[in-house]
Design an enzyme around this catalytic site. Structure first.
Site, PDB file in Angstrom:
ATOM      1  CG  ASP A  16      -1.960   1.029   1.202  1.00  7.55           C
ATOM      2  OD1 ASP A  16      -1.628   2.221   1.008  1.00  7.55           O
ATOM      3  OD2 ASP A  16      -3.137   0.666   1.345  1.00  7.55           O
ATOM      4  CG  ASN A  30      -8.494  14.912  -9.771  1.00  6.86           C
ATOM      5  OD1 ASN A  30      -8.479  16.110  -9.523  1.00  6.86           O
ATOM      6  ND2 ASN A  30      -9.017  14.022  -8.937  1.00  6.86           N
ATOM      7  N   GLY A  38      -8.932   5.379  -5.346  1.00  7.41           N
ATOM      8  CA  GLY A  38      -7.625   4.753  -5.574  1.00  7.41           C
ATOM      9  C   GLY A  38      -6.548   5.298  -4.659  1.00  7.41           C
ATOM     10  CB  VAL A  39      -3.047   6.220  -5.490  1.00 13.16           C
ATOM     11  CG1 VAL A  39      -1.927   7.032  -4.875  1.00 13.16           C
ATOM     12  CG2 VAL A  39      -2.544   4.845  -5.928  1.00 13.16           C
ATOM     13  CG  ASP A  40      -6.265  11.816  -5.248  1.00 12.73           C
ATOM     14  OD1 ASP A  40      -5.587  12.347  -4.348  1.00 12.73           O
ATOM     15  OD2 ASP A  40      -6.875  12.454  -6.128  1.00 12.73           O
ATOM     16  CB  SER A 125      -2.056   6.797 -16.027  1.00 14.48           C
ATOM     17  OG  SER A 125      -1.986   8.205 -16.046  1.00 14.48           O
ATOM     18  N   GLY A 127      -5.062   2.899 -12.995  1.00  9.45           N
ATOM     19  CA  GLY A 127      -6.319   2.519 -12.370  1.00  9.45           C
ATOM     20  C   GLY A 127      -7.470   3.186 -13.097  1.00  9.45           C
TER      21      GLY A 127
HETATM   22  N1  AR6 Z   1      -1.477   1.631  -2.881  1.00  6.48           N
HETATM   23  C1  AR6 Z   1      -0.827   1.272  -4.008  1.00  6.48           C
HETATM   24  N2  AR6 Z   1      -1.411   1.191  -5.222  1.00  6.48           N
HETATM   25  C2  AR6 Z   1      -2.737   1.451  -5.279  1.00  6.48           C
HETATM   26  C3  AR6 Z   1      -3.491   1.841  -4.149  1.00  6.48           C
HETATM   27  C4  AR6 Z   1      -2.809   1.909  -2.895  1.00  6.48           C
HETATM   28  N3  AR6 Z   1      -3.431   2.260  -1.751  1.00  6.48           N
HETATM   29  N4  AR6 Z   1      -4.770   2.061  -4.553  1.00  6.48           N
HETATM   30  C5  AR6 Z   1      -4.823   1.819  -5.883  1.00  6.48           C
HETATM   31  N5  AR6 Z   1      -3.607   1.438  -6.322  1.00  6.48           N
HETATM   32  P1  AR6 Z   1      -5.513   5.090  -9.470  1.00  6.48           P
HETATM   33  P2  AR6 Z   1      -4.997   6.779 -11.847  1.00  6.48           P
HETATM   34  C6  AR6 Z   1      -3.155   1.137  -7.703  1.00  6.48           C
HETATM   35  O1  AR6 Z   1      -6.913   4.856  -9.928  1.00  6.48           O
HETATM   36  O2  AR6 Z   1      -5.287   5.672 -12.782  1.00  6.48           O
HETATM   37  C7  AR6 Z   1      -8.416   9.046  -8.618  1.00  6.48           C
HETATM   38  O3  AR6 Z   1      -9.799   9.138  -8.405  1.00  6.48           O
HETATM   39  C8  AR6 Z   1      -4.229   0.808  -8.696  1.00  6.48           C
HETATM   40  O4  AR6 Z   1      -4.532  -0.578  -8.644  1.00  6.48           O
HETATM   41  O5  AR6 Z   1      -5.294   5.424  -8.037  1.00  6.48           O
HETATM   42  O6  AR6 Z   1      -3.815   7.646 -12.107  1.00  6.48           O
HETATM   43  C9  AR6 Z   1      -7.763  10.413  -8.785  1.00  6.48           C
HETATM   44  O7  AR6 Z   1      -8.418  11.412  -8.035  1.00  6.48           O
HETATM   45  C10 AR6 Z   1      -3.592   1.219 -10.013  1.00  6.48           C
HETATM   46  O8  AR6 Z   1      -2.728   0.188 -10.507  1.00  6.48           O
HETATM   47  O9  AR6 Z   1      -4.823   6.302 -10.310  1.00  6.48           O
HETATM   48  C11 AR6 Z   1      -7.867  10.664 -10.257  1.00  6.48           C
HETATM   49  O10 AR6 Z   1      -9.116  11.229 -10.596  1.00  6.48           O
HETATM   50  C12 AR6 Z   1      -2.707   2.399  -9.636  1.00  6.48           C
HETATM   51  O11 AR6 Z   1      -2.565   2.322  -8.218  1.00  6.48           O
HETATM   52  C13 AR6 Z   1      -7.750   9.289 -10.860  1.00  6.48           C
HETATM   53  O12 AR6 Z   1      -8.201   8.368  -9.850  1.00  6.48           O
HETATM   54  C14 AR6 Z   1      -3.258   3.774 -10.007  1.00  6.48           C
HETATM   55  O13 AR6 Z   1      -4.675   3.781  -9.862  1.00  6.48           O
HETATM   56  C15 AR6 Z   1      -6.326   8.922 -11.205  1.00  6.48           C
HETATM   57  O14 AR6 Z   1      -6.309   7.678 -11.825  1.00  6.48           O
END
Ligand code: AR6
Length: 181
Positions: A16, A30, A38-40, A125, A127
């Site tokens: 994580d 974003n 997600g990460v955010d 990007s 997720g």
């Molecule tokens: N730790 C590590 N990796 C993670 C975690 C975590 N806690 N949570 C998700 N991932 P994403 P994006 C992985 O969607 O595609 C948000 O709403 C996940 O499986 O977090 O850049 C923002 O506000 C994936 O492989 O980021 C933006 O609007 C990767 O991290 C938008 O999503 C990235 O997934 C950004 O989308």
């Protein structure tokens, strides 16, 4: 898995993003810096409201795609959070590759400028933004591999993947790019 170049290294880990013991945690933000899932979502939940208060104050116009901004890290153990905005995947013909590379590079530049020895990236990007993982892994790792010979900081560049599947995609790309197995 790791690859070393002198005292510098690239490391891949499963875990994580909020649990990492490093100077800088990179957020997959974003362009409005409005928070999300997600990460955010995980970073703002673990770091507390101070992070969003600061980014609203310092960056009222948000952050364009392919760029990144820095803030303090609230309750996270890191010194800073870098909020990077990767591209939304649109099929690959809309400049996504350049934008993704630019987002990673900007994070490394900000990390070096803030004297950070270690940084952790999520798969930007990959997720909600839908970037194909194998393509994104190559861009992420290539950017880090190119950075290392010309910069002494950050010495540790870690990519943290949420599960075994994305980890093995990154591991295969790192093996291919470094010519070892
Ligand atoms: N730790 C590590 N990796 C993670 C975690 C975590 N806690 N949570 C998700 N991932 P994403 P994006 C992985 O969607 O595609 C948000 O709403 C996940 O499986 O977090 O850049 C923002 O506000 C994936 O492989 O980021 C933006 O609007 C990767 O991290 C938008 O999503 C990235 O997934 C950004 O989308």
């Amino acid at each position: 898995m790791e690859r070393r170049w002198g005292n510098q290294r690239i490391e891949l880990a499963i875990g994580d993003i909020t649990d990492q013991n490093v100077d800088i945690v990179v957020n997959a933000a974003n362009s409005r810096l409005a928070g999300g899932g997600g990460v955010d979502g995980a970073i703002h939940a673990a770091g507390g409201p101070a992070i969003m208060e600061e980014t609203r104050r310092r960056y009222p116009d948000g952050c364009p795609t392919g760029e990144a901004v820095i803030s303090s890290a609230g309750k996270l153990s890191a010194r800073y959070v870098i909020h990077a905005v990767g591209p939304i995947w649109q099929g690959g013909g809309a400049g996504e590759e350049k934008q993704l590379e630019a987002a990673y590079t900007r994070c490394l530049e900000l990390a070096a400028a803030h004297d950070a020895t270690s940084i952790v990236f999520p798969a930007l990007s990959c997720g909600a933004y839908g970037y194909p993982l194998d393509l994104a892994a190559r861009i992420a790792l290539k950017t880090a591999i190119r950075w290392i010979p010309y910069h002494s900081q950050p010495r540790l560049i870690r990519f943290v993947l949420f599960s075994e599947g994305p980890y093995s995609v990154f591991a295969a790309a790192l093996e291919e790019l470094t010519g070892e197995s």
